[in-house]
Write a protein that holds these residues in place. Structure first.
Motif, short mmCIF file in Angstrom:
data_model
loop_
_atom_site.label_atom_id
_atom_site.label_comp_id
_atom_site.label_asym_id
_atom_site.label_seq_id
_atom_site.Cartn_x
_atom_site.Cartn_y
_atom_site.Cartn_z
N ALA A 1 15.19 5.22 1.94
CA ALA A 1 16.07 5.69 1.28
C ALA A 1 16.46 6.33 0.85
CB ALA A 1 15.95 4.79 -0.14
N GLN A 2 15.74 7.54 1.36
CA GLN A 2 16.63 8.98 0.75
C GLN A 2 17.18 9.49 2.59
OE1 GLN A 2 16.77 11.90 -0.57
NE2 GLN A 2 16.55 12.99 0.64
N ARG A 3 16.50 8.85 3.48
CA ARG A 3 17.47 9.49 4.71
C ARG A 3 18.64 8.41 4.56
NH1 ARG A 3 17.44 13.13 8.26
NH2 ARG A 3 18.20 12.25 10.45
N VAL A 4 18.64 7.17 3.94
CA VAL A 4 20.11 6.43 4.12
C VAL A 4 20.91 7.39 3.05
CG1 VAL A 4 21.51 4.67 3.30
CG2 VAL A 4 19.44 4.09 5.15
N SER A 5 20.68 7.55 2.32
CA SER A 5 21.12 8.44 1.04
C SER A 5 21.99 9.84 1.85
CB SER A 5 20.56 8.89 -0.20
OG SER A 5 21.22 10.13 -0.90
N TYR A 6 21.00 10.88 2.81
CA TYR A 6 21.38 11.77 2.98
C TYR A 6 22.05 12.11 4.21
CZ TYR A 6 20.51 16.22 6.04
OH TYR A 6 20.38 17.55 5.81
N LEU A 7 21.86 10.63 4.91
CA LEU A 7 23.17 10.40 6.41
C LEU A 7 24.33 10.69 5.21
CD1 LEU A 7 20.83 8.75 8.52
CD2 LEU A 7 21.92 10.82 9.33
N ASP A 8 24.64 9.32 4.87
CA ASP A 8 25.86 9.21 3.97
C ASP A 8 26.46 10.29 3.09
OD1 ASP A 8 25.81 6.62 4.08
OD2 ASP A 8 24.92 6.00 2.59
N ASN B 1 0.87 -1.18 -0.13
CA ASN B 1 -0.02 0.02 0.45
C ASN B 1 1.00 0.85 0.14
OD1 ASN B 1 1.07 0.84 2.69
ND2 ASN B 1 -0.27 -0.35 3.32
N ILE B 2 -0.07 2.23 -0.09
CA ILE B 2 1.26 3.38 -0.29
C ILE B 2 1.83 4.18 1.79
CG2 ILE B 2 -0.73 4.80 0.49
CD1 ILE B 2 1.62 5.44 -2.27
N SER B 3 1.28 3.65 2.15
CA SER B 3 1.91 4.05 3.56
C SER B 3 3.42 3.32 3.13
CB SER B 3 1.58 4.25 4.89
OG SER B 3 1.27 2.26 4.79
N GLN B 4 3.43 1.63 2.67
CA GLN B 4 4.36 1.47 2.69
C GLN B 4 5.53 1.27 2.18
OE1 GLN B 4 2.30 -2.01 1.92
NE2 GLN B 4 2.41 -3.03 4.12
N ARG B 5 5.03 2.03 0.46
CA ARG B 5 5.83 2.67 -0.40
C ARG B 5 6.50 3.92 0.00
NH1 ARG B 5 3.35 1.38 -5.93
NH2 ARG B 5 2.31 -1.13 -6.20
N ILE B 6 5.70 4.67 0.88
CA ILE B 6 6.51 5.66 1.27
C ILE B 6 7.08 5.60 2.36
CG2 ILE B 6 5.57 7.89 2.94
CD1 ILE B 6 2.88 8.29 1.27
N CYS C 1 16.68 -2.96 6.36
CA CYS C 1 16.05 -4.41 5.69
C CYS C 1 15.07 -5.36 6.37
CB CYS C 1 17.40 -4.75 6.31
SG CYS C 1 17.68 -6.59 6.57
N GLU C 2 14.59 -4.33 7.77
CA GLU C 2 13.64 -5.86 8.32
C GLU C 2 12.26 -5.22 8.36
OE1 GLU C 2 13.67 -6.05 12.58
OE2 GLU C 2 15.71 -5.37 12.98
N TRP C 3 12.08 -3.64 7.68
CA TRP C 3 10.90 -3.05 7.05
C TRP C 3 10.76 -4.26 5.81
CZ3 TRP C 3 12.32 2.53 7.48
CH2 TRP C 3 12.18 3.26 8.64
N THR C 4 11.30 -4.45 4.82
CA THR C 4 11.23 -4.36 3.30
C THR C 4 11.26 -5.66 3.50
OG1 THR C 4 13.88 -4.90 3.18
CG2 THR C 4 12.05 -3.14 2.27
N THR C 5 11.72 -6.60 4.48
CA THR C 5 11.21 -8.38 4.78
C THR C 5 10.28 -8.52 5.01
OG1 THR C 5 12.60 -8.55 6.39
CG2 THR C 5 14.56 -8.95 4.81
N CYS C 6 9.35 -8.51 6.44
CA CYS C 6 8.71 -8.37 6.64
C CYS C 6 7.01 -7.83 5.97
CB CYS C 6 8.44 -7.89 8.91
SG CYS C 6 8.62 -6.68 8.86
N LEU C 7 7.09 -7.24 5.76
CA LEU C 7 6.06 -6.19 4.92
C LEU C 7 4.77 -7.14 4.63
CD1 LEU C 7 7.38 -2.91 3.09
CD2 LEU C 7 6.50 -2.86 5.03
N ASN C 8 5.50 -8.05 3.31
CA ASN C 8 3.98 -8.49 3.39
C ASN C 8 3.03 -9.91 4.15
OD1 ASN C 8 2.97 -6.76 1.21
ND2 ASN C 8 4.36 -8.27 0.27
N ALA C 9 4.52 -10.91 4.30
CA ALA C 9 4.05 -11.86 5.75
C ALA C 9 4.18 -11.20 7.05
CB ALA C 9 4.89 -12.59 5.93
N TYR C 10 4.17 -10.10 7.59
CA TYR C 10 3.44 -9.82 8.77
C TYR C 10 3.96 -8.38 8.35
CZ TYR C 10 4.78 -9.22 13.51
OH TYR C 10 4.56 -9.18 15.36
N SER D 1 19.52 1.49 7.43
CA SER D 1 19.70 0.39 6.72
C SER D 1 19.11 -0.52 7.30
CB SER D 1 21.42 0.00 5.97
OG SER D 1 21.84 1.43 5.65
N GLN D 2 19.43 -1.09 8.72
CA GLN D 2 19.39 -2.38 9.67
C GLN D 2 17.34 -2.53 9.23
OE1 GLN D 2 21.20 -5.48 9.98
NE2 GLN D 2 22.33 -3.45 8.44
#
Length: 71
Positions: free
Chosen positions: A13-20, A2-7, A36-45, A32-33
């Motif tokens: 991704a933007q925050r990682v780039s900015y902090l770098d 959904n849109i909130s997940q995409r946002i 990783c957890e957000w993207t691996t658990c979005l659909n399953a959990y 980044s860590q």
């Protein structure tokens, strides 16, 4: 996804780039860590996004650590 997940993913991704770009690599790694957890658990959990989100205090707030001035 959904849109909130995409946002959330776009923000991370933007925050990682900015902090770098600021050479704040430890903060960038932490986001980044979380990312990783957000993207691996979005659909399953879907509740995992909230459970895996780290609440970080605002270290720039005044009065957080006051140093006493002694004469």
């Amino acid at each position: 996804m959904n849109i909130s997940q995409r946002i959330t993913i776009a923000w991370a991704a933007q925050r990682v780039s900015y902090l770098d770009s600021l050479k704040r690599y430890e903060d960038s790694y932490a986001v980044s860590q979380e990312f990783c957890e957000w993207t691996t658990c979005l659909n399953a959990y879907p509740e995992g996004l909230k459970a895996a989100t780290l609440n970080v205090p605002d270290f720039n707030k005044e009065n957080r650590t006051r140093q006493s001035t002694q004469s």
